[in-house]
Design a protein around this motif. Structure first.
Motif, short mmCIF file in Angstrom:
data_model
loop_
_atom_site.label_atom_id
_atom_site.label_comp_id
_atom_site.label_asym_id
_atom_site.label_seq_id
_atom_site.Cartn_x
_atom_site.Cartn_y
_atom_site.Cartn_z
N ALA A 196 0.82 -1.21 0.00
CA ALA A 196 0.00 0.00 0.00
C ALA A 196 0.86 1.26 0.00
CB ALA A 196 -0.93 0.01 1.21
N ILE A 197 2.05 1.15 0.58
CA ILE A 197 2.98 2.27 0.53
C ILE A 197 3.22 2.68 -0.91
CG2 ILE A 197 5.40 2.91 0.91
CD1 ILE A 197 5.28 1.21 3.47
N GLY A 198 3.27 1.68 -1.80
CA GLY A 198 3.43 1.97 -3.22
C GLY A 198 2.29 2.82 -3.75
N SER A 199 1.08 2.59 -3.23
CA SER A 199 -0.07 3.41 -3.63
C SER A 199 0.09 4.85 -3.17
CB SER A 199 -1.36 2.81 -3.04
OG SER A 199 -2.47 3.61 -3.33
N VAL A 200 0.54 5.01 -1.92
CA VAL A 200 0.79 6.36 -1.39
C VAL A 200 1.89 7.04 -2.19
CG1 VAL A 200 1.58 7.66 0.64
CG2 VAL A 200 0.05 5.70 0.92
N LEU A 201 2.95 6.30 -2.46
CA LEU A 201 4.06 6.85 -3.23
C LEU A 201 3.61 7.29 -4.61
CD1 LEU A 201 7.12 7.35 -3.75
CD2 LEU A 201 7.23 4.99 -4.54
N THR A 202 2.85 6.43 -5.30
CA THR A 202 2.40 6.75 -6.66
C THR A 202 1.50 7.97 -6.66
OG1 THR A 202 2.50 4.39 -7.20
CG2 THR A 202 1.31 5.81 -8.72
N THR A 203 0.62 8.06 -5.67
CA THR A 203 -0.24 9.24 -5.56
C THR A 203 0.60 10.50 -5.39
OG1 THR A 203 -2.05 7.96 -4.56
CG2 THR A 203 -2.07 10.34 -4.21
N ALA A 204 1.58 10.44 -4.49
CA ALA A 204 2.42 11.61 -4.24
C ALA A 204 3.25 11.98 -5.47
CB ALA A 204 3.34 11.35 -3.05
N LEU A 205 3.80 10.96 -6.14
CA LEU A 205 4.59 11.24 -7.34
C LEU A 205 3.72 11.80 -8.46
CD1 LEU A 205 7.10 8.24 -7.49
CD2 LEU A 205 7.60 10.64 -7.02
N GLY A 264 16.71 -7.28 -2.97
CA GLY A 264 15.80 -6.84 -1.93
C GLY A 264 14.48 -7.61 -1.93
N ILE A 265 13.94 -7.86 -3.12
CA ILE A 265 12.67 -8.59 -3.23
C ILE A 265 12.82 -10.01 -2.69
CG2 ILE A 265 11.06 -9.63 -4.88
CD1 ILE A 265 11.50 -7.10 -6.62
N THR A 266 13.94 -10.66 -3.02
CA THR A 266 14.15 -12.04 -2.57
C THR A 266 14.35 -12.11 -1.06
OG1 THR A 266 15.27 -12.42 -4.70
CG2 THR A 266 15.42 -14.16 -3.06
N LEU A 267 15.08 -11.16 -0.50
CA LEU A 267 15.27 -11.14 0.95
C LEU A 267 13.94 -10.85 1.66
CD1 LEU A 267 18.70 -9.31 1.34
CD2 LEU A 267 18.21 -11.76 1.57
N SER A 268 13.11 -9.99 1.09
CA SER A 268 11.79 -9.72 1.67
C SER A 268 10.93 -10.98 1.67
CB SER A 268 11.08 -8.60 0.90
OG SER A 268 11.67 -7.35 1.16
N THR A 269 11.06 -11.80 0.63
CA THR A 269 10.33 -13.06 0.58
C THR A 269 10.76 -13.98 1.72
OG1 THR A 269 10.17 -12.88 -1.83
CG2 THR A 269 9.78 -15.05 -0.88
N LEU A 270 12.05 -14.01 2.00
CA LEU A 270 12.55 -14.81 3.13
C LEU A 270 11.96 -14.30 4.44
CD1 LEU A 270 14.52 -16.88 4.46
CD2 LEU A 270 16.16 -14.99 4.60
N PHE A 271 11.96 -12.99 4.65
CA PHE A 271 11.42 -12.43 5.89
C PHE A 271 9.96 -12.85 6.08
CE2 PHE A 271 14.43 -8.62 5.03
CZ PHE A 271 15.51 -9.34 5.51
N VAL A 295 11.87 -2.26 5.32
CA VAL A 295 12.63 -1.99 4.10
C VAL A 295 11.78 -1.19 3.11
CG1 VAL A 295 13.75 -3.04 2.10
CG2 VAL A 295 14.10 -4.01 4.37
N SER A 296 10.51 -1.56 2.98
CA SER A 296 9.63 -0.86 2.04
C SER A 296 9.41 0.58 2.47
CB SER A 296 8.30 -1.60 1.94
OG SER A 296 7.50 -1.04 0.92
N LEU A 297 9.22 0.80 3.77
CA LEU A 297 9.07 2.17 4.27
C LEU A 297 10.32 2.99 3.99
CD1 LEU A 297 7.36 1.60 7.74
CD2 LEU A 297 6.45 2.98 5.87
N LEU A 298 11.47 2.39 4.20
CA LEU A 298 12.73 3.09 3.95
C LEU A 298 12.85 3.46 2.48
CD1 LEU A 298 15.50 4.02 5.07
CD2 LEU A 298 16.37 1.76 4.45
N ARG A 299 12.54 2.48 1.61
CA ARG A 299 12.70 2.69 0.18
C ARG A 299 11.76 3.77 -0.34
NH1 ARG A 299 11.00 -1.94 -1.43
NH2 ARG A 299 13.03 -2.98 -1.62
N ALA A 330 16.98 5.56 -3.82
CA ALA A 330 16.21 4.87 -2.78
C ALA A 330 16.51 3.38 -2.76
CB ALA A 330 14.72 5.11 -2.99
N GLU A 331 16.67 2.77 -3.93
CA GLU A 331 16.90 1.32 -3.99
C GLU A 331 18.26 0.97 -3.40
OE1 GLU A 331 15.29 -1.91 -4.03
OE2 GLU A 331 14.20 -0.58 -5.38
N ALA A 332 19.26 1.81 -3.62
CA ALA A 332 20.58 1.55 -3.04
C ALA A 332 20.53 1.57 -1.52
CB ALA A 332 21.59 2.58 -3.56
N GLY A 333 19.83 2.55 -0.97
CA GLY A 333 19.72 2.63 0.49
C GLY A 333 18.95 1.46 1.08
N SER A 334 17.86 1.06 0.42
CA SER A 334 17.05 -0.04 0.96
C SER A 334 17.76 -1.38 0.84
CB SER A 334 15.70 -0.10 0.24
OG SER A 334 15.86 -0.44 -1.12
#
Length: 450
Positions: free
Chosen positions: A255-264, A376-383, A395-399, A426-430
């Protein structure tokens, strides 16, 4: 039946297992990505205002899908872990709760849509025509979204058992029906009246409902390693809590992606409506790269969850290693495509000279983050698979909120093109954060497994 499934998850050579479980999902995700592109392509040929409208509507659709997929991820994680622990009755209960949660989620969105759709698009300050198209499209896809929720939950439930074929067929059914009906309803073929943007929305929900009907037939008429049954069913808040321990972070993460897309979109519309359209086109095109990776992680998650539940450290780490390699290679290919062929990609959407001028640097700059995203996507799947969905959320909030959005806002002061650099930054930091969190998870949960 249970023993056959357990043998497959526990002893099949890892690369073979990942491929066999991921290929169906990757294929269906590619078809879904193809639908996303075809859908926007048809609308772009109908009206450029329509293309802008669905770009503005996209965050709301993303929010709806976030709840459906996030709840499904929670169910997938819980069911696969309970099967690995051989707690089969609890796996069945989780699956049954999941179906009810799908219906509850749909009702909630209908209520929210009734009150908030019009104010949302008024806030975007688009032209009257774009606002009208946006409201028309969004009303239809929200009020008739029951198919989206039920099909997604049943798909994730079956994936948790290691069954990837039927989930693939569910997605294929929805996407193919959608692709066939899009031009018929948008342009008015075979005696069907021309419905334009409303036709695109109607085609979408008919595809979703078709997939839902297919999934219901399969889940109740076929034998599976997990069973949905309401005989003697009792609502269990602990089961719901266990689902959403992983599900809520996943929902919020998406859902953060939805907020991000709206803001962008809000930032970009200050430059031009064309910039918003380019951002929407990017999302459609990048789905063709990201969707296969997400398909791979759909096959990977139950393997990770089962291995963790069975306390098999070697297989868990082997699955993670191969998952990262596969995701990285897919994303590397995507980066090359975006750099080598940006103009042909944009011309799929009947791009004007202004769209090409804005779109070429946008596609090339943003694609620089693809390979970092793969890890990052693969590590998130592990989590998520080991029940630590909160790590994925962090991680998603950070990114997207802490890094990407402020960077986009600040860079917008320098012009439109610098905005696109917010993605690689953002991707480098996350990625750094993901690696740090993985090291903590390894020390606390993985290193002492048998």
């Amino acid at each position: 039946m249970e023993q056959l499934r357990e043998n497959k998850m526990a002893s099949t050579p890892m690369m073979k297992l990942i491929i066999s479980m991921s290929l169906p999902s990757m294929f269906s995700m590619l078809i879904q990505a193809l639908y996303n592109i075809v859908d926007s392509m048809f609308i772009s040929h109908y009206s450029q205002e329509g293309l802008t409208a669905i770009s503005l509507a996209f965050p709301i659709q993303m929010l709806m899908v976030s709840v459906a997929v996030g709840t499904g991820v929670g169910i997938n994680s819980l069911v696969s872990r309970r099967l690995g622990e051989k707690r089969f009755a609890e796996a069945d209960s989780a699956a049954t709760h999941g179906l009810l949660l799908a219906v509850i989620s749909w009702i909630a969105f209908v209520v929210l849509g009734f009150f908030f759709i019009d104010p949302y698009f008024s806030m975007m300050q688009a032209s009257a025509q774009v606002k009208q198209f946006s409201c028309t499209y969004t009303n239809i896809v929200i009020y008739l979204s029951i198919g989206c929720f039920v099909q997604c939950i049943l798909e994730k439930t079956l994936q948790a058992t290691g069954n990837m074929i039927y989930p693939m067929l569910f997605q294929l059914t929805g996407a193919i029906v959608n692709i066939i009906l899009d031009p018929i309803f948008i342009f008015g073929y075979f005696g069907v009246p021309q419905m334009g943007i409303a036709g695109a929305a109607i085609a979408t929900v008919i595809g979703q409902i078709s997939a839902m009907i297919f999934s219901i037939i399969v889940i109740f008429a076929k034998k599976h390693d997990v069973h949905i049954t309401f005989k003697g069913f009792k609502w269990n808040f602990k089961t719901v809590k266990d689902i959403y321990v992983v599900g809520v972070p996943s929902i919020v993460m998406q859902a953060i992606g939805s907020v991000l897309t709206t803001a962008l979109n809000k930032i970009l519309i200050n430059f031009s409506e064309v910039a918003v359209s380019i951002f929407g086109i990017y999302f459609k095109l990048q789905s063709f790269i990201f969707m296969p990776v997400f398909g791979m992680t759909q096959g990977l998650m139950p393997i990770l969850g089962y291995s963790y539940g069975a306390r098999n450290k070697q297989r868990l780490l082997s699955a993670l290693k191969y998952g990262i390699i596969i995701a990285f290679l897919i994303m590397l290919i995507g980066t090359v495509i975006f750099w080598a062929f940006p103009i042909p990609l944009l011309m799929i959407f009947d791009a004007t000279p202004e769209m090409i001028e804005i779109g070429v640097p946008a596609l090339r700059i943003i694609s620089l983050c693809f390979t970092s995203a793969a890890i990052g996507i693969t590590l998130s799947t592990l989590f998520q698979a080991v029940g630590l969905g909160i790590n994925s959320l962090v991680v998603s909030l950070l990114r997207q909120i802490i890094l990407l959005l402020p960077a986009a806002y600040l860079l917008s002061k320098l012009g439109l093109e610098p905005v696109w650099w917010s993605y690689p930054i953002a991707e480098a930091g996350s990625l750094i954060a993901s690696i740090i969190l993985y090291r903590r998870v390894y020390k606390s949960r993985i290193c002492n497994l048998g």
